[in-house]
Enzyme design. Structure first.
Site, short mmCIF file in Angstrom:
data_model
loop_
_atom_site.label_atom_id
_atom_site.label_comp_id
_atom_site.label_asym_id
_atom_site.label_seq_id
_atom_site.Cartn_x
_atom_site.Cartn_y
_atom_site.Cartn_z
N HIS A 124 56.41 103.31 -29.20
CA HIS A 124 57.00 104.63 -29.38
C HIS A 124 56.50 105.59 -28.31
CE1 HIS A 124 53.32 104.38 -31.77
NE2 HIS A 124 53.13 105.66 -31.48
N HIS A 149 55.86 109.66 -27.63
CA HIS A 149 55.71 110.98 -28.24
C HIS A 149 56.31 112.02 -27.29
CE1 HIS A 149 52.42 109.83 -31.15
NE2 HIS A 149 52.26 108.86 -30.27
#
Ligand code: AMP
Length: 138
Positions: A102, A104
């Site tokens: 992922h 951010h």
């Protein structure tokens, strides 16, 4: 380490856990971080079962980063943010806590204005409001 399909982002992708979604296409999903370091803290993940950057299929990684660029522009607009920080952690030693790749997206205003990583759960009404602002800016 093999990919653990019980991680929370895998559950979100299978709709077994809720998320405040801001963008979705065939390859990736963007949603609000529930323990935001700043208002507007958004995550972009590939749908592919990938633990981290090192394991990522280059083609999927390319499609994901294009969506990071797209969602980051919407976050910047929605939060009228002069700066956007992109963070991406690989491995426990680097601070990774969810083992699904992922990125951010963190709106920044005055340098060190972010709170501690993954500490405090945000108010869900506020998160839905933030998600709606970003969706409107896409
Ligand atoms: P990292 O530490 O880089 O692996 O980041 C994981 C991020 O996921 C942290 O910022 C957490 O606040 C966030 N997080 C954990 N659980 C959820 C969840 N259910 N929905 C959205 N974000 C989450």
């Amino acid at each position: 380490m093999a990919y653990d399909d019980q991680n929370i982002f895998a559950k979100i992708l299978r709709a077994e856990a809720p998320a405040f979604k801001v963008y979705e296409d065939e390859f990736s999903l963007a949603f609000m971080d529930v323990m935001p370091q700043v208002d507007g803290h958004t995550l972009v993940i590939p749908k592919d079962a990938t633990e981290n950057l090192h394991e990522a299929d280059p083609e999927i990684l390319g499609l994901t980063i294009v969506n990071v660029q797209k969602v980051a522009a919407a976050v910047k607009k929605a939060f009228d943010s002069p700066g956007i920080m992109i963070a991406q952690l690989n491995g426990k030693a680097a601070g990774q806590t969810v083992f699904h790749l992922h990125f951010h997206i963190l709106p920044r205003k005055d340098g060190l204005d972010a709170s501690m990583h993954a500490r405090e759960m945000a108010d869900f009404t506020l998160l839905e409001d933030h998600a709606a602002r970003i969706r409107a800016a896409l």
